[in-house]
Design an enzyme around this catalytic site. Sequence first.
Site, PDB file in Angstrom:
ATOM      1  N   THR A  94       0.855  -1.191   0.000  1.00 10.61           N
ATOM      2  CA  THR A  94       0.000   0.000   0.000  1.00 10.61           C
ATOM      3  C   THR A  94       0.885   1.234   0.000  1.00 10.61           C
ATOM      4  OG1 THR A  94      -0.183  -0.010   2.407  1.00 10.61           O
ATOM      5  CG2 THR A  94      -1.837  -1.219   1.183  1.00 10.61           C
ATOM      6  N   VAL A  98       1.589   4.592   1.489  1.00 11.72           N
ATOM      7  CA  VAL A  98       2.542   5.189   2.433  1.00 11.72           C
ATOM      8  C   VAL A  98       3.528   4.136   2.929  1.00 11.72           C
ATOM      9  CG1 VAL A  98       2.776   6.373   4.655  1.00 11.72           C
ATOM     10  CG2 VAL A  98       0.886   6.932   3.140  1.00 11.72           C
ATOM     11  N   CYS A  99       3.029   2.940   3.157  1.00 12.19           N
ATOM     12  CA  CYS A  99       3.884   1.852   3.653  1.00 12.19           C
ATOM     13  C   CYS A  99       5.054   1.635   2.694  1.00 12.19           C
ATOM     14  CB  CYS A  99       3.077   0.555   3.774  1.00 12.19           C
ATOM     15  SG  CYS A  99       1.588   0.710   4.776  1.00 12.19           S
ATOM     16  N   SER A 100       4.729   1.533   1.390  1.00 11.29           N
ATOM     17  CA  SER A 100       5.774   1.227   0.408  1.00 11.29           C
ATOM     18  C   SER A 100       6.665   2.411   0.090  1.00 11.29           C
ATOM     19  CB  SER A 100       5.135   0.783  -0.917  1.00 11.29           C
ATOM     20  OG  SER A 100       4.377  -0.364  -0.738  1.00 11.29           O
ATOM     21  N   VAL A 152       8.661   2.124   4.916  1.00  8.60           N
ATOM     22  CA  VAL A 152       9.790   1.175   4.847  1.00  8.60           C
ATOM     23  C   VAL A 152      11.089   1.859   4.429  1.00  8.60           C
ATOM     24  CG1 VAL A 152      10.694  -0.869   3.703  1.00  8.60           C
ATOM     25  CG2 VAL A 152       8.346  -0.847   4.503  1.00  8.60           C
TER      26      VAL A 152
END
Lengths: 197, 162
Positions: free
Chosen positions: A82, A84-86, A90
């Site tokens: 998804t 923001v996560c990617s 991270v």
Amino acid sequence: MASALMKARRSPALPSVAVMALRRAFAAASMGCDIVSAAPGVALQKARSWDEGVSSKFSTTPLKDIFQGKQVVVFGLPGAFTGVCSAQHVPSYKNNIDKFKAKGIDSVICVAVNDPYVLNGWAENLQAKEAIDFYGDFDASFHRSLELDLDLSAALLGHRSQRWSAYVVDGKIKVLNVEKVPSEFKVSGGEVILGQI
Amino acid sequence: MAPIAVGDALPDGTLGWFDENDQLQQVSIHGIGAGKKIVLVGVPGAFTPTCSSQHVPGFIKSAEELKSKGIDEILVISVNDPYVMKAWAKTYAENKYVKFLADGSGSYTHALGLELDLTEKGLGLRSRRYAIFADDLKVKVANIEEGGAFTISGADEILKAL
């Protein structure tokens, strides 16, 4: 902590809301909380390919193996692949891994409510497997024990986790940052916690 | 729920999907299948080997042939969220027609009676492996594997049956 709760129960003058707050603070993740005892019996699944799963007989990793006797920076996010996560969360850890190591951190860990195979696919896609250990909390039991779980059914994600980060020493939470809403990326990034260690 | 079988009516359900313009859509099976010939391909999990390297590629390769035989839609369905399905679909650069739909909560798989408990393998409740051909929402072919094995649920079997 426990004695304070006992005193609260016995005192009739204390409003029930305050008792509830004390009770919640005891169960939820918070500074000083021991991760391993907050989530007894919970194990995580290291991100892996299916073949690795088969050869390891689909083994799980108990929390104490991850946290006891170690200095760990752990961050949780709503979902592999998804936005923001990617694109932000991270990378903020991957790009600072040397700085974390220089401060004596034994491992940087990413946990998400995904199965370990999806997590593996994602970690390889982000080329982050060298720097970060990815663990799947596939049934959300880890996040539920720490009260960091969140219902994201409206976003078609189902039961997931909040966006958060923590600095954990020998299983005890020293620093805990939780975003107000998971779409935000203000307090849970690598740079922020680097300054808090 | 008993597993769906030939002669049954395909139940309705809503699945998530990122379309060609990267917009998150909700797709209704009845909406996409009414009056059409569709093939549903069920897989236990995105990014797992048999699904990724055998089952799905077979349908991607045979998509043209399936289309020439009158198939309007080829839908890969998995109990994964739409972001994961989108990322998985991207790994098939040569894909032109196959749509990757997300049954994130597993409710459509449950409506088909085709759930598979893969909790021990760290996957939770997923879908059995299958290939179903439905004409105007009536099931004409239902090739459903027992577990995650890959014997009868491939594209070749569907082509033979058309």
